[in-house]
Write a protein that holds these residues in place. Structure first.
Motif, PDB file in Angstrom:
ATOM      1  N   VAL A 114      43.290  27.213  41.488  1.00 50.43           N
ATOM      2  CA  VAL A 114      43.006  27.663  42.857  1.00 50.43           C
ATOM      3  C   VAL A 114      43.212  29.164  42.968  1.00 50.43           C
ATOM      4  O   VAL A 114      42.400  29.885  43.564  1.00 50.43           O
ATOM      5  N   ARG A 115      44.298  29.653  42.379  1.00 56.97           N
ATOM      6  CA  ARG A 115      44.586  31.091  42.443  1.00 56.97           C
ATOM      7  C   ARG A 115      43.501  31.901  41.736  1.00 56.97           C
ATOM      8  O   ARG A 115      43.061  32.939  42.245  1.00 56.97           O
ATOM      9  N   GLN A 116      43.047  31.427  40.585  1.00 58.12           N
ATOM     10  CA  GLN A 116      42.003  32.138  39.860  1.00 58.12           C
ATOM     11  C   GLN A 116      40.687  32.147  40.633  1.00 58.12           C
ATOM     12  O   GLN A 116      39.950  33.144  40.600  1.00 58.12           O
ATOM     13  N   GLU A 117      40.392  31.066  41.341  1.00 57.05           N
ATOM     14  CA  GLU A 117      39.185  31.034  42.174  1.00 57.05           C
ATOM     15  C   GLU A 117      39.273  32.071  43.291  1.00 57.05           C
ATOM     16  O   GLU A 117      38.285  32.744  43.613  1.00 57.05           O
ATOM     17  N   ARG A 118      40.453  32.212  43.883  1.00 55.85           N
ATOM     18  CA  ARG A 118      40.634  33.226  44.933  1.00 55.85           C
ATOM     19  C   ARG A 118      40.472  34.630  44.361  1.00 55.85           C
ATOM     20  O   ARG A 118      39.843  35.494  44.986  1.00 55.85           O
ATOM     21  N   LEU A 119      41.047  34.861  43.182  1.00 63.49           N
ATOM     22  CA  LEU A 119      40.912  36.168  42.550  1.00 63.49           C
ATOM     23  C   LEU A 119      39.457  36.466  42.211  1.00 63.49           C
ATOM     24  O   LEU A 119      38.998  37.611  42.346  1.00 63.49           O
ATOM     25  N   HIS A 120      38.735  35.446  41.790  1.00 68.09           N
ATOM     26  CA  HIS A 120      37.316  35.630  41.461  1.00 68.09           C
ATOM     27  C   HIS A 120      36.533  36.045  42.705  1.00 68.09           C
ATOM     28  O   HIS A 120      35.670  36.931  42.635  1.00 68.09           O
ATOM     29  N   ARG A 121      36.847  35.411  43.840  1.00 68.96           N
ATOM     30  CA  ARG A 121      36.159  35.789  45.087  1.00 68.96           C
ATOM     31  C   ARG A 121      36.503  37.224  45.477  1.00 68.96           C
ATOM     32  O   ARG A 121      35.643  37.968  45.973  1.00 68.96           O
ATOM     33  N   ARG A 122      37.746  37.619  45.255  1.00 70.66           N
ATOM     34  CA  ARG A 122      38.115  39.012  45.546  1.00 70.66           C
ATOM     35  C   ARG A 122      37.339  39.973  44.653  1.00 70.66           C
ATOM     36  O   ARG A 122      36.865  41.018  45.105  1.00 70.66           O
ATOM     37  N   ALA A 123      37.220  39.621  43.376  1.00 65.82           N
ATOM     38  CA  ALA A 123      36.485  40.482  42.442  1.00 65.82           C
ATOM     39  C   ALA A 123      35.027  40.603  42.854  1.00 65.82           C
ATOM     40  O   ALA A 123      34.428  41.688  42.767  1.00 65.82           O
ATOM     41  N   GLU A 124      34.447  39.501  43.315  1.00 66.14           N
ATOM     42  CA  GLU A 124      33.053  39.540  43.754  1.00 66.14           C
ATOM     43  C   GLU A 124      32.885  40.441  44.967  1.00 66.14           C
ATOM     44  O   GLU A 124      31.844  41.098  45.123  1.00 66.14           O
ATOM     45  N   ARG A 125      33.892  40.478  45.839  1.00 66.34           N
ATOM     46  CA  ARG A 125      33.824  41.330  47.032  1.00 66.34           C
ATOM     47  C   ARG A 125      34.238  42.767  46.732  1.00 66.34           C
ATOM     48  O   ARG A 125      34.152  43.633  47.600  1.00 66.34           O
ATOM     49  N   GLY A 126      34.728  42.995  45.523  1.00 66.70           N
ATOM     50  CA  GLY A 126      35.167  44.337  45.162  1.00 66.70           C
ATOM     51  C   GLY A 126      36.515  44.713  45.730  1.00 66.70           C
ATOM     52  O   GLY A 126      36.829  45.901  45.875  1.00 66.70           O
ATOM     53  N   THR A 127      37.343  43.716  46.055  1.00 63.55           N
ATOM     54  CA  THR A 127      38.654  43.990  46.657  1.00 63.55           C
ATOM     55  C   THR A 127      39.814  43.695  45.710  1.00 63.55           C
ATOM     56  O   THR A 127      40.965  43.708  46.138  1.00 63.55           O
ATOM     57  N   LEU A 128      39.524  43.399  44.449  1.00 61.14           N
ATOM     58  CA  LEU A 128      40.594  43.180  43.461  1.00 61.14           C
ATOM     59  C   LEU A 128      40.953  44.531  42.865  1.00 61.14           C
ATOM     60  O   LEU A 128      40.171  45.132  42.130  1.00 61.14           O
ATOM     61  N   SER A 129      42.151  45.017  43.179  1.00 57.66           N
ATOM     62  CA  SER A 129      42.523  46.385  42.823  1.00 57.66           C
ATOM     63  C   SER A 129      42.747  46.557  41.322  1.00 57.66           C
ATOM     64  O   SER A 129      42.941  45.583  40.577  1.00 57.66           O
ATOM     65  N   TYR A 130      42.749  47.798  40.913  1.00 58.65           N
ATOM     66  CA  TYR A 130      43.026  48.151  39.519  1.00 58.65           C
ATOM     67  C   TYR A 130      44.394  47.627  39.097  1.00 58.65           C
ATOM     68  O   TYR A 130      44.571  47.123  37.982  1.00 58.65           O
ATOM     69  N   TRP A 131      45.374  47.718  39.990  1.00 55.67           N
ATOM     70  CA  TRP A 131      46.730  47.300  39.650  1.00 55.67           C
ATOM     71  C   TRP A 131      46.822  45.784  39.498  1.00 55.67           C
ATOM     72  O   TRP A 131      47.549  45.271  38.642  1.00 55.67           O
TER      73      TRP A 131
END
Length: 402
Positions: A330-347
């Motif tokens: 579930v957490r990885q799916e949320r992170l994937h959606r963030r990456a698709e939106r461009g909101t997964l930070s460099y850190w």
């Protein structure tokens, strides 16, 4: 006292004693952040058990969506949301960094359908705006239901002397005390009434002075759950963005790419939060903080910074330290959606390859684990609120947390 008498008392304009704590949080400058934020506003109202029908709460969601969409579209920066229950109305404020005045005559093509402030003017009992520091705050209020018949909400008449863009005036031309004009940073919310008393149908029985922290891996749900917990226990949701300069300073430190600089800057921010929480809990208030020292230390250890997994000397130690967890898929799916939106930070991307170290660090802090897998944010928040109520606050110690 009959049920009708009790309802009449709750709806009386003079029954303003012991209102729930206003809730504040920041919304990211992206279209996808608008729907979750407006749903969170409704969840907080439902947690407070405000006397408003589903139709009234839908109006609140629609109005909030318009204000948030305007802030996202026109500022491209974080905005701050404040939700208050005045005893008669639900007040929502959206503060942004733009000095551009709201224009109700223009219905622009926003995220929620392009209806603009004309929709807010049509649905809200009152609305307006005022300057705040470098920007402005736009607000609206929706009244409690006076009567619900056949599923149709009968709206309260608009306040006399109300003019768009101004604070609401009562029949005598006086600004009501229940509608504060000046927004306050966390820790400065106007709430002079006695604590831990029934509040317009809201159960407020959380222990006095509890210090609740929510830590956990990225995308575990902390940002959504924290303000709900605060609402359920009538606490104050304290954020790191209490200082107006925080977003700018954070961006500047992040831009350096220097890990030790970022780590020590976040320690400073946590110490500031610690001192604010100390003052509030000593005055008897319950404080909820999302991402405290454990989050800072765990994240930076995963990125290679050598730091001990313990609270620093002098830090306020929470008596309800929560570790919010969720199934890894579930957490990885949320992170994937963030990456698709461009909101997964460099850190965040830098932490993920060694996220096991983050988990080991959290375990070293001895946090209370709460699993959010398969549960709604409200269910998770209620579970945490039950923990808060069940734990008698001990004398919170200073030191290294050992």
């Amino acid at each position: 006292m009959s049920v009708d008498d009790h309802s009449a008392m709750l709806m009386s304009p003079t029954n303003t004693a012991s209102l729930p704590m206003p809730q504040e949080w920041d919304v990211e400058p992206e279209r996808a952040a608008v729907p979750p934020a407006r749903r969170l506003i409704r969840r907080i109202a439902e947690a407070w058990r405000v006397p408003m029908s589903d139709a009234a709460l839908r109006d609140v969601e629609l109005c909030a969506g318009e204000l948030l969409a305007n802030a996202v579209e026109h500022t491209h920066a974080r905005c701050r949301v404040t939700v208050r229950w005045t005893g008669e109305r639900l007040r929502v404020e959206v503060s942004d960094s733009s000095l551009a005045l709201p224009d109700r005559e223009t219905a622009e093509d926003t995220v929620t359908g392009g209806r603009g402030l004309l929709l807010v003017q049509g649905l809200a009992h009152s609305w307006g705006w005022h300057p705040t520091g470098p920007g402005k705050t736009v607000w609206f209020e929706c009244a409690a239901d006076q009567l619900i018949t056949g599923g149709r909400r009968l709206a309260v008449p608009r306040t006399r002397c109300q003019r768009p863009g101004r604070e609401p005036l009562d029949a005598f031309g006086v600004t009501p005390r229940t509608c504060p004009a000046t927004p306050r940073w966390p820790g400065r919310c106007h709430n002079p009434q006695p604590r831990n008393q029934p509040r317009n149908g809201v159960r407020m029985d959380a222990p006095r002075g509890s210090f609740v922290t929510l830590d956990g891996l990225s995308a575990s749900g902390k940002t959504t759950v924290a303000p709900l917990v605060a609402a359920f226990v009538n606490g104050l949701h304290l954020t790191h963005d209490a200082l107006p300069t925080f977003p700018r300073m954070r961006a500047e430190v992040d831009a350096t790419g220097i890990l030790p600089a970022r780590f020590h800057w976040w320690l400073m921010a946590n110490h500031l939060t610690s001192e604010t929480a100390r003052t509030l809990t000593e005055s008897g208030r319950t404080v909820v903080v999302e991402s405290y020292f454990p989050r800072t230390i765990a994240t930076h250890r995963a990125m290679g910074h050598d730091s001990a997994p313990a609270y620093p000397d002098g830090a306020l130690i929470p008596n309800v330290p929560i570790l919010l967890e969720v199934d890894e898929q579930v957490r990885q799916e949320r992170l994937h959606r963030r990456a698709e939106r461009g909101t997964l930070s460099y850190w965040h991307q830098r932490e993920e390859p060694n996220v096991a170290e983050s988990s080991r660090t959290y375990r070293a802090f001895g946090l209370l684990r709460v699993d959010g897998t398969g549960r709604t944010p409200e269910e998770v928040a209620r579970a945490i609120a039950d923990i808060v109520r069940s734990r008698v606050p001990h004398s919170i110690e200073e030191g290294n947390g050992q």
